[in-house]
Enzyme design. Structure first.
Site, PDB file in Angstrom:
ATOM      1  N   SER A  15     -46.802  73.756  12.340  1.00 29.63           N
ATOM      2  CA  SER A  15     -47.578  74.121  11.271  1.00 29.63           C
ATOM      3  C   SER A  15     -49.055  74.239  12.035  1.00 29.63           C
ATOM      4  CB  SER A  15     -47.868  73.011  10.135  1.00 29.63           C
ATOM      5  OG  SER A  15     -48.656  73.287   9.381  1.00 29.63           O
ATOM      6  N   TYR A  23     -48.397  64.248   7.546  1.00 27.75           N
ATOM      7  CA  TYR A  23     -47.822  65.392   7.683  1.00 27.75           C
ATOM      8  C   TYR A  23     -48.664  66.009   9.241  1.00 27.75           C
ATOM      9  CZ  TYR A  23     -46.760  70.436   6.711  1.00 27.75           C
ATOM     10  OH  TYR A  23     -46.194  71.849   6.752  1.00 27.75           O
TER      11      TYR A  23
HETATM   12  P1  NAD Z   1     -39.290  74.338   1.479  1.00 32.91           P
HETATM   13  O1  NAD Z   1     -39.776  73.153   0.561  1.00 32.91           O
HETATM   14  O2  NAD Z   1     -39.192  75.655   0.763  1.00 32.91           O
HETATM   15  O3  NAD Z   1     -37.752  73.779   1.830  1.00 32.91           O
HETATM   16  C1  NAD Z   1     -37.554  72.710   2.945  1.00 32.91           C
HETATM   17  C2  NAD Z   1     -36.243  72.622   3.302  1.00 32.91           C
HETATM   18  O4  NAD Z   1     -36.040  71.159   3.859  1.00 32.91           O
HETATM   19  C3  NAD Z   1     -35.222  72.879   2.121  1.00 32.91           C
HETATM   20  O5  NAD Z   1     -34.128  73.283   2.721  1.00 32.91           O
HETATM   21  C4  NAD Z   1     -34.904  71.133   2.026  1.00 32.91           C
HETATM   22  O6  NAD Z   1     -33.429  71.042   1.312  1.00 32.91           O
HETATM   23  C5  NAD Z   1     -35.098  70.706   3.260  1.00 32.91           C
HETATM   24  N1  NAD Z   1     -35.389  69.029   3.318  1.00 32.91           N
HETATM   25  C6  NAD Z   1     -36.367  68.389   2.683  1.00 32.91           C
HETATM   26  N2  NAD Z   1     -36.223  67.240   2.928  1.00 32.91           N
HETATM   27  C7  NAD Z   1     -35.028  66.869   3.581  1.00 32.91           C
HETATM   28  C8  NAD Z   1     -34.459  65.709   3.673  1.00 32.91           C
HETATM   29  N3  NAD Z   1     -34.894  64.561   3.698  1.00 32.91           N
HETATM   30  N4  NAD Z   1     -33.162  65.878   4.664  1.00 32.91           N
HETATM   31  C9  NAD Z   1     -32.731  67.107   4.770  1.00 32.91           C
HETATM   32  N5  NAD Z   1     -33.352  68.165   4.417  1.00 32.91           N
HETATM   33  C10 NAD Z   1     -34.320  68.172   3.770  1.00 32.91           C
HETATM   34  O7  NAD Z   1     -40.185  74.182   2.620  1.00 32.91           O
HETATM   35  P2  NAD Z   1     -41.097  75.265   3.587  1.00 32.91           P
HETATM   36  O8  NAD Z   1     -42.177  75.810   3.030  1.00 32.91           O
HETATM   37  O9  NAD Z   1     -39.747  76.474   3.754  1.00 32.91           O
HETATM   38  O10 NAD Z   1     -41.028  74.375   4.881  1.00 32.91           O
HETATM   39  C11 NAD Z   1     -40.293  74.917   5.907  1.00 32.91           C
HETATM   40  C12 NAD Z   1     -41.101  74.166   7.460  1.00 32.91           C
HETATM   41  O11 NAD Z   1     -42.194  75.010   7.435  1.00 32.91           O
HETATM   42  C13 NAD Z   1     -41.422  72.894   7.091  1.00 32.91           C
HETATM   43  O12 NAD Z   1     -41.115  72.155   8.317  1.00 32.91           O
HETATM   44  C14 NAD Z   1     -42.801  72.995   6.771  1.00 32.91           C
HETATM   45  O13 NAD Z   1     -43.864  71.925   7.172  1.00 32.91           O
HETATM   46  C15 NAD Z   1     -43.256  74.129   7.649  1.00 32.91           C
HETATM   47  N6  NAD Z   1     -44.485  74.711   7.049  1.00 32.91           N
HETATM   48  C16 NAD Z   1     -44.834  75.470   5.907  1.00 32.91           C
HETATM   49  C17 NAD Z   1     -45.830  75.885   5.585  1.00 32.91           C
HETATM   50  C18 NAD Z   1     -46.100  76.419   4.011  1.00 32.91           C
HETATM   51  O14 NAD Z   1     -47.255  77.060   3.959  1.00 32.91           O
HETATM   52  N7  NAD Z   1     -44.882  76.603   3.267  1.00 32.91           N
HETATM   53  C19 NAD Z   1     -46.740  75.913   6.446  1.00 32.91           C
HETATM   54  C20 NAD Z   1     -46.671  75.473   7.849  1.00 32.91           C
HETATM   55  C21 NAD Z   1     -45.311  74.889   8.052  1.00 32.91           C
END
Ligand code: NAD
Length: 258
Positions: free
Chosen positions: A140, A153
């Site tokens: 991130s 985080y």
């Molecule tokens: P999301 O909430 O849409 O998806 C999260 C996924 O992680 C889901 O498939 C869920 O089942 C899984 N998950 C959550 N907790 C879990 C656990 N305890 N055990 C197993 N699986 C688990 O999130 P997203 O926004 O698609 O995020 C994906 C990645 O991208 C993350 O690492 C997040 O930190 C990173 N990220 C997101 C953003 C953003 O703005 N959305 C920005 C930078 C980085």
């Protein structure tokens, strides 16, 4: 030869977009998530429709290190190895440090950082044996800069950038690479929860709050699309990316340029 990609958190948001992109490139796709298999049958059918010759789902809690290690072995055994590992699953908890729930701290570190250590530890010997491997960690912008109220985080995401560099050094002489992608705001369920909480507190509509949230940090004032990140994953997975290792790819509309 068909490549096998394992994506943690492949049931939602960025992970789902990566799974679909990999499926449309003809890869065999394994995804993990917290949901029951019956709840994600539409995701699995869309992967098949997109062109995945094989797909599998592992429902496990990545906060459990032993279960995480067993899952990687099971995924590798079911298909015959893992070519590409994407450590994507992540969670957020927002609170000031002096009011930060201890269990929430432990969980964020476990899911966002320790799980990637466990999956990497199991995948590396398999990749060495196969003579090829790509590990892509979805970090991130919070792996590079901080925001208030996101201590766990930010710590986990800075940590995964360190893990990425160490993994790259330990595999530098092999045909294995490890890189991190650092997205800015992407409008997924993870961010939607933050938008709704902020909108409620400020008495604004979710759409108004989403515009404010993105423009506070991201000069482009535009959300990054999950599919943009999926394209970067496929780029880093290609054989021509063999010299790219230990790097961070920032996709943040200018957030960290300020
Ligand atoms: P999301 O909430 O849409 O998806 C999260 C996924 O992680 C889901 O498939 C869920 O089942 C899984 N998950 C959550 N907790 C879990 C656990 N305890 N055990 C197993 N699986 C688990 O999130 P997203 O926004 O698609 O995020 C994906 C990645 O991208 C993350 O690492 C997040 O930190 C990173 N990220 C997101 C953003 C953003 O703005 N959305 C920005 C930078 C980085």
């Amino acid at each position: 030869m068909t490549q096998h990609i394992l994506i943690t958190g492949g049931t939602s948001g960025i992970g789902k977009a990566i799974a679909l992109r990999a499926a449309s490139a003809g890869m065999a796709v394994s995804i993990t998530g917290l949901e029951a298999e019956t709840d994600i049958s539409d995701v699995l059918s869309s992967l098949k429709q997109a062109g995945a010759p094989y797909c599998a789902y592992f429902s496990i809690d990545l906060a459990d290190g032993d279960a995480t290690r067993a899952m990687v072995n099971a995924a590798a055994q079911a298909y015959g190895g893992i070519d590409i590992l994407v450590n994507n699953a992540g969670i957020q908890h927002v609170a000031p440090i002096d009011d930060f729930d201890v269990a929430a701290w432990d969980k964020v570190i476990a899911v966002n950082l320790s799980a990637a250590f466990h999956t990497t530890a199991i995948a590396l010997p398999l990749m060495r044996e196969a003579g090829f491997g790509r590990i892509i960690n979805i970090a991130s912008v919070h792996g590079l800069v901080a925001s208030a109220q996101k201590a766990a985080y930010v710590a986990a995401k800075h940590g995964i950038i360190g893990l990425t560099k160490t993994t790259a050094l330990e595999t530098a002489k092999q045909t294995i690479t490890c890189n991190a992608i650092c997205p800015g705001w992407v409008r997924t369920p993870l961010v939607e929860a933050q938008i709704i909480a902020r909108a409620k507190a400020a008495g604004r509509s979710a759409e108004e709050e989403a515009r404010l949230l993105v423009s506070e940090k991201q000069p482009s004032e535009t959300f990054v699309q999950p599919e943009d990140i999926a394209d970067m994953v496929l780029f880093l997975a290609a054989p021509s990316a063999h010299a790219i290792t230990g790097s961070q790819f920032v996709m943040d509309g200018g957030w960290t340029a300020q």
